[in-house]
Scaffold this active site. Sequence first.
Site, mmCIF file in Angstrom:
data_model
loop_
_atom_site.group_PDB
_atom_site.id
_atom_site.type_symbol
_atom_site.label_atom_id
_atom_site.label_comp_id
_atom_site.label_asym_id
_atom_site.label_seq_id
_atom_site.Cartn_x
_atom_site.Cartn_y
_atom_site.Cartn_z
ATOM 1 N N GLU A 114 -3.033 7.218 -7.184
ATOM 2 C CA GLU A 114 -3.260 5.771 -7.263
ATOM 3 C C GLU A 114 -4.648 5.347 -6.815
ATOM 4 O OE1 GLU A 114 0.012 3.792 -5.316
ATOM 5 O OE2 GLU A 114 1.380 4.372 -6.928
ATOM 6 N N GLU A 166 5.954 8.744 -10.251
ATOM 7 C CA GLU A 166 6.686 7.975 -9.238
ATOM 8 C C GLU A 166 7.402 6.816 -9.910
ATOM 9 O OE1 GLU A 166 4.573 6.443 -5.779
ATOM 10 O OE2 GLU A 166 3.409 8.291 -5.630
HETATM 11 C C1 GAL Z 1 3.144 4.294 -4.155
HETATM 12 C C2 GAL Z 1 2.611 5.368 -3.267
HETATM 13 C C3 GAL Z 1 3.633 6.046 -2.432
HETATM 14 C C4 GAL Z 1 4.756 5.163 -1.961
HETATM 15 C C5 GAL Z 1 5.229 4.213 -3.032
HETATM 16 C C6 GAL Z 1 6.196 3.147 -2.586
HETATM 17 O O1 GAL Z 1 2.179 3.318 -4.339
HETATM 18 O O2 GAL Z 1 1.955 6.355 -4.027
HETATM 19 O O3 GAL Z 1 2.966 6.675 -1.386
HETATM 20 O O4 GAL Z 1 4.474 4.565 -0.786
HETATM 21 O O5 GAL Z 1 4.164 3.561 -3.645
HETATM 22 O O6 GAL Z 1 5.536 2.017 -2.138
#
Ligand code: GAL
Length: 429
Positions: A164, A344
């Site tokens: 990110e 993710e």
């Molecule tokens: C993403 C991040 C993760 C996790 C997730 C939930 O932005 O890569 O580390 O925190 O969000 O907020």
Amino acid sequence: MGGSEGHRLFPEGFLWGAATSSHQVEGNNVNNDWWDWEQLPGKVAHGDKSGDACDHYNGYRQDFAMARDLGHNAHRLSLEWSRIEPAEGRFDRGAVEHYRDVLGTLKSFGMATMVTLHHFTNPRWLTAKGGWARPEVAGLFERYSRHVAEQLGDLVDFWVTINEPMVYATHGFLLGLWPPEKKSIVLAFRVAKNLAKAHGRAYHAIHEVLGVRGRRPMVGIAKNMMLFDPKNPASRLDRMVAQKLDRIFNRSFLDALANGVMAFPVVSRETDPRLDGTQDFIGVNYYSRSLAAFSLRKPQMLFMDLSVKEDAEKNSLGWEVYPEGLYRILMSVKGYRLPVYITENGIATTDDRQRERFIVAHLREVARAIADGVDVRGYLHWSLIDNFEWKEGFAPRFGLVGVDYKTQARNIRPSARLYSDIIRTGSLP
Ligand code: GAL
């Protein structure tokens, strides 16, 4: 929809699993900038400190065994740069050995490995040198990446150089929410450029090291993709702001890695031919939608205002639950003509039934995108276990598996079983 209809919703060899990151789960990452920052009063919600976190540094084998037993065939994790290179130019043998065990365990369980090299945290020595605001960072990141490729490359199936990048640049350098708490739009986009350049150099280093051994590494980034819709669809200005945000936040970084042109707002445009084509796949992190509006009160934000749809379903952090956004995002990256992995996707909630609905609804959108021609090859849920959610501390519960932070006991939630059934049957309830 169902597997019984004779067609697959998800292609053969689809990667199924979950994701974590070092600082959020390992515990005792005492050598990085987040650790230092957490010690300061008022930085993290409820005064939480990452501390032992999930003690995953010691308990990874049990956690991975759980994932394997739930049917996961892949896992995404990040390496902690501050452990591997605790002082500038000094690489720690023990840390490398540790990660060889970690990745070797996943391999021995028959799971594919996806390794992130940078997931928000930095070695303390790098921060002391000015961190990502300094152009030297690209060379330093390249050296670290090369070392990792040499030492661990045989155990890695997928590389995510940077997690990110735009979230890191904006949270740390524009919004002042995360270390180093800068609030400068110029700095933020300078950091974005440095992240792009660092990625490019790491991409080539990994290919150089592993190409020699006759392998073709798969290297990309994990790109947070936020769906932006106009707050007032009838307003031309709001529509314009939504488009602009999509271009700046979602597209500019991916475009730079596609065509070598770094075109970010307020900083000079730069072309780097070595950046051209430096993604072997697109990694998509998707969580939510924001509503965009034009606002004269936000000159420091280029007159852009963000909000959340009022009557929408939300997670415990107040983010909209908007499954269709995942379909729309996947369709929007089709044009890059690269394989796509969802690196993710998940929900913070204390209501596990909500997580169940979230998973099914989002996977339905993934299946729809696949049916409409997007080459999606994997889905990694965020997260395997509850963990340290940065500035929000330990309260948000993102895990398929719950963690009792007092005892480090794991509790497999019903949503984890549901996800496991989906993996097993390849169909959605
Ligand atoms: C993403 C991040 C993760 C996790 C997730 C939930 O932005 O890569 O580390 O925190 O969000 O907020």
